[in-house]
Scaffold this active site. Sequence first.
Site, PDB file in Angstrom:
ATOM      1  N   GLU A  51      36.746  34.458  51.623  1.00 42.10           N
ATOM      2  CA  GLU A  51      36.542  34.473  53.032  1.00 42.10           C
ATOM      3  C   GLU A  51      36.642  32.812  53.017  1.00 42.10           C
ATOM      4  OE1 GLU A  51      31.394  34.857  51.450  1.00 42.10           O
ATOM      5  OE2 GLU A  51      32.230  33.491  53.093  1.00 42.10           O
TER       6      GLU A  51
ATOM      7  N   CYS B  95      31.694  37.473  51.204  1.00 40.39           N
ATOM      8  CA  CYS B  95      31.482  37.622  49.101  1.00 40.39           C
ATOM      9  C   CYS B  95      32.035  39.178  49.698  1.00 40.39           C
ATOM     10  CB  CYS B  95      30.241  37.446  48.890  1.00 40.39           C
ATOM     11  SG  CYS B  95      29.593  36.120  49.395  1.00 40.39           S
TER      12      CYS B  95
ATOM     13  N   THR C 229      24.329  25.766  44.831  1.00 38.38           N
ATOM     14  CA  THR C 229      25.028  27.596  44.660  1.00 38.38           C
ATOM     15  C   THR C 229      26.551  27.620  44.750  1.00 38.38           C
ATOM     16  OG1 THR C 229      24.566  28.072  46.930  1.00 38.38           O
ATOM     17  CG2 THR C 229      22.980  27.896  45.528  1.00 38.38           C
TER      18      THR C 229
ATOM     19  N   HIS D 286      25.847  41.079  43.057  1.00 39.03           N
ATOM     20  CA  HIS D 286      26.919  39.581  43.654  1.00 39.03           C
ATOM     21  C   HIS D 286      25.595  39.166  42.950  1.00 39.03           C
ATOM     22  CE1 HIS D 286      28.603  37.077  45.816  1.00 39.03           C
ATOM     23  NE2 HIS D 286      27.693  37.623  46.337  1.00 39.03           N
TER      24      HIS D 286
ATOM     25  N   SER E 268      27.338  38.472  53.186  1.00 37.23           N
ATOM     26  CA  SER E 268      25.976  38.123  54.803  1.00 37.23           C
ATOM     27  C   SER E 268      27.049  38.679  55.823  1.00 37.23           C
ATOM     28  CB  SER E 268      26.625  36.766  54.485  1.00 37.23           C
ATOM     29  OG  SER E 268      25.402  36.474  53.759  1.00 37.23           O
TER      30      SER E 268
END
Lengths: 465, 465
Positions: A83, A117, A159, A247, A359
């Site tokens: 991504e 992801c 993150t 994940h 997402s």
Amino acid sequence: MAKNVGILAMDIYFPPTCVQQEALEAHDGASKGKYTIGLGQDCMAFCSEVEDVVSMSLTVVTSLLEKYKIDPKQIGRLEVGSETVIDKSKSIKTFLMQIFEKCGNTDIEGVDSSNACYGGTAALFNCVNWVESSSWDGRYGLVVCTDSAVYAEGPARPTGGAAAIAILIGPDAPICFESKFRGSHMSHVYDFYKPNLASEYPVVDGKLSQTCYLMALDSCYKHLCRKYEKLEGKQFSLLDADYFVFHSPYNKLVQKSFARLLFNDFVRNASSVDETAKEKFKPFSTLSGDESYQNRDLEKVSQQLAKPLYNAKVQPTTLLPKQVGNMYTASLYAAFVSLIHNKHSELAGKRVVLFSYGSGSTATMFSLKLSEGQHPFSLSDIVSVMNVAEKLNSRHEFPPEKFVEVMKLMEHRYGAKDFVTSKDSSLLPPGTYYLTEVDSMYRRFYAKRPVDTTNCENGSISNGH
Amino acid sequence: MAKNVGILAMDIYFPPTCVQQEALEAHDGASKGKYTIGLGQDCMAFCSEVEDVVSMSLTVVTSLLEKYKIDPKQIGRLEVGSETVIDKSKSIKTFLMQIFEKCGNTDIEGVDSSNACYGGTAALFNCVNWVESSSWDGRYGLVVCTDSAVYAEGPARPTGGAAAIAILIGPDAPICFESKFRGSHMSHVYDFYKPNLASEYPVVDGKLSQTCYLMALDSCYKHLCRKYEKLEGKQFSLLDADYFVFHSPYNKLVQKSFARLLFNDFVRNASSVDETAKEKFKPFSTLSGDESYQNRDLEKVSQQLAKPLYNAKVQPTTLLPKQVGNMYTASLYAAFVSLIHNKHSELAGKRVVLFSYGSGSTATMFSLKLSEGQHPFSLSDIVSVMNVAEKLNSRHEFPPEKFVEVMKLMEHRYGAKDFVTSKDSSLLPPGTYYLTEVDSMYRRFYAKRPVDTTNCENGSISNGH
């Protein structure tokens, strides 16, 4: 039809440049433990100005082919999940073709799969399906997950992470797909997305994304349980899989997720929940779905009750996600790599359930069945090739100030043309590809750090520092 | 394993807004015939400010499901091919999930496949492989190709276009894949790409892209011939397929491509080249590969010699690409749709060879075998549902000045947030989705033009003007 199709071999690469979460916490003026306990993260890898998703994938593909002695002509399909967009039309797969073109192999199907992801999982399923299809020509499939996760200054920045993973696909694999035990949940949500095309940073609604993740988890688990029960004639519970791999945007969400599955088992009256646990869950049995996602007491009780099972079935999968950070498409497979690294000698005959989330949103829960396999495609070969401990040990910790400096530089470099990098590859292990230049036509040029052959043995990347 | 897997049903949507190439030629001050004869194009569709790749794909998917009476719950995989990026993380597939979520179906695998104009072919192969794999659950696959091709002012601008195509995949199909007759050519080139992330426009090297296209064509044809000969025990020539369908950036390249295949047959000493033709090709037999791509005399002679075969085997595929323009991922399938529209009653038993090309580059030549099929999945059903003539006839021609105005507006709108559109859907057929707003968080909102049910009969979209 080809039988026992699955993962034959794997390799992982992550940048040696990293920042400790504890140091970042202090630098950011965050309360102590916010990143390390609140998020559950230890360390975060990031691409310096000489690395990107193309260089990392060139590195990991070359490494896999060399270490398992795979002739590049033996690859018939190559799929990339990512991504991290550096070009909106030209796929990362076409950059990787350089490796194969020089061996005279251009007949390789597959392109890039993309949705946050999840792209790596889509690529993986596509490769497995190809081997099982009538268009399979007997060669190997190769899946590459490569991403650099970076965030604007603020609460999401810790993150981040970066890595590339290569996965070789074929029949008679030590890691087989139980393809009938699979549930997906796909929906239209704006939890995390990248609509600001000129910026590398996403737009994130952290709270919404966590809820979407947990809702998708519930939905996938329901589908998987339903299909298992239909085919096996008995109820599925957490006890029916040996390990669960999630994940992992940050470890805390993995803890919550596994606990959520235990709550699902309680609601389904499944065998993993004993009488004591039932009593403790009871007060929450009347919550609506929406309420249950927001209820902090339920979260706390679930995590407490799930702790022993978490330690046994999830904790061995958390090493790399905690040490490297969120690797987007590579994140789930880095967790799976951690499991193989930690438990390889005990994995024969075991079932591993994986949950992939992207997402937007796209999610699948699926099941793998493991056996030891045969050299060169065995679990122990995978462990020795990946050499995870050595890769972790030989990293270079950057102080937070220097990490922030790199992020600032990369903000200007993203989508830019006409620049040369420092070409300083001294921190990178031998054999690593790195970016040298982006010319006035936006064309990207890479070089490879020489491999010090005198210092390179049996599957281990010796990085000489 | 599922048998005779392929295309069960199709539908196509293209914006009703278009500009005549002859008018554009005059407006641009180009020499007469530059676009119409030089490029071979007649007309070009474009998205007005209320349409985009998401709205077009919502329109075509809804239309296909309704017209073939497919319950949305019967879709088990949904794959999108596109190179028109409106979000770098959230897939177009997730937007389409709105159609399925409201029917309670969220268990649908697949994401977006991306590499320039090839993404649709990748999505198609993925869907077919899924149906043939052990993970198939008995439901249909659905492939969507959707793109809006726009170029900066200059020589490439008349090679734009826009469309979305939906393709239903399953077993026992009237349009079957001969999956063993397939050759791919993938390589690392910078012929057309989109590295300027903030701009909708690509960076194009037109001359290089044409050569890359022809080189990929040669390579794919060689692979396909080799595989055919290995399996069938006889040489393949142009006479062994009834129709050839090409990715069509502009029609002139399709003419050149088919002629190039005839030259290939000459070099291979194949049966499609008679003695007279051999004599005429002979002077060029000593050219190197590189020279042969640049030789204008060879191009001219080849096209002359190929003309009768072109008229029979290619011309019926050129209607929509000439009338709508380059539709990127949808382009090849719009050419195939043209063939079905023009020749449906004669196609049973015929072999159709398709050539898909995406810059960067990725290319595959593959073969389909056609039969009439059975209602609702028959060639004649496809023709009546697609209703190509009516869609072409009810378009709205814009003068070039107004087309340029729209392009200017869209330059500002691309990647922007916080705006509302005119919401003027009066030019769109009933049932068409359109963009109403992009809010301050970049979230996109769409509405659907009401379907005038009194005016809507048997598979035809009546657009009421």
